[in-house]
Design an enzyme around this catalytic site. Structure first.
Site, PDB file in Angstrom:
ATOM      1  N   VAL A  10       0.866  -1.173   0.000  1.00 25.75           N
ATOM      2  CA  VAL A  10       0.000   0.000   0.000  1.00 25.75           C
ATOM      3  C   VAL A  10       0.903   1.223   0.000  1.00 25.75           C
ATOM      4  CG1 VAL A  10      -2.028  -1.062   1.073  1.00 25.75           C
ATOM      5  CG2 VAL A  10      -0.244  -0.084   2.523  1.00 25.75           C
ATOM      6  N   SER A  11       0.355   2.340  -0.441  1.00 28.39           N
ATOM      7  CA  SER A  11       1.176   3.545  -0.615  1.00 28.39           C
ATOM      8  C   SER A  11       1.325   4.384   0.648  1.00 28.39           C
ATOM      9  CB  SER A  11       0.575   4.415  -1.720  1.00 28.39           C
ATOM     10  OG  SER A  11       0.579   3.715  -2.938  1.00 28.39           O
ATOM     11  N   THR A  12       0.371   4.277   1.571  1.00 25.95           N
ATOM     12  CA  THR A  12       0.426   5.113   2.778  1.00 25.95           C
ATOM     13  C   THR A  12       0.140   4.269   4.016  1.00 25.95           C
ATOM     14  OG1 THR A  12      -1.922   5.690   2.798  1.00 25.95           O
ATOM     15  CG2 THR A  12      -0.470   7.083   1.459  1.00 25.95           C
TER      16      THR A  12
END
Length: 108
Positions: A10-12
């Site tokens: 996931v990016s965050t």
């Protein structure tokens, strides 16, 4: 037959990995062989991906939920998959069902 090894990203920190991890386990990955990152795909260094690539052995299959979870760019993705094939490691993307180097139909 080799192991099924998963990679999820996931990016965050606010995003959850659960959906991807659950899908990887349903595909046959042992939870202890699902590597994870919480970082932007644009980052060149991803510890989870590096660990995943180090663990893979000939005959294993790398499974991801979607292609965009693996590669930083199209060229990075192609290079990664080509290097897996050279190492006799299969690749499968769950959501991008046509991309599965472990079946005869993937050869063109």
């Amino acid at each position: 037959m080799g192991r099924k090894i998963g990679y999820a990203r996931v990016s965050t920190n606010e995003q959850e990995l659960d959906l991807q991890i659950d899908a990887l386990i349903r595909e046959g990955c042992d939870q202890s062989l699902v590597f994870k990152d919480r970082t932007s795909g644009a980052k060149s260094t991803r510890l989870g991906l590096d660990q995943c690539l180090d663990v893979l052995e000939p005959g294993d299959t790398l499974i991801v939920w979607r292609l965009d979870r693996l590669g930083r760019s199209m060229s990075h993705l192609i290079n990664l998959i080509e290097s897996l094939i050279e190492r006799n490691i299969g690749f499968k993307s769950i959501q991008d069902g046509a991309i599965d180097t472990t079946t005869a139909s993937s050869e063109c």
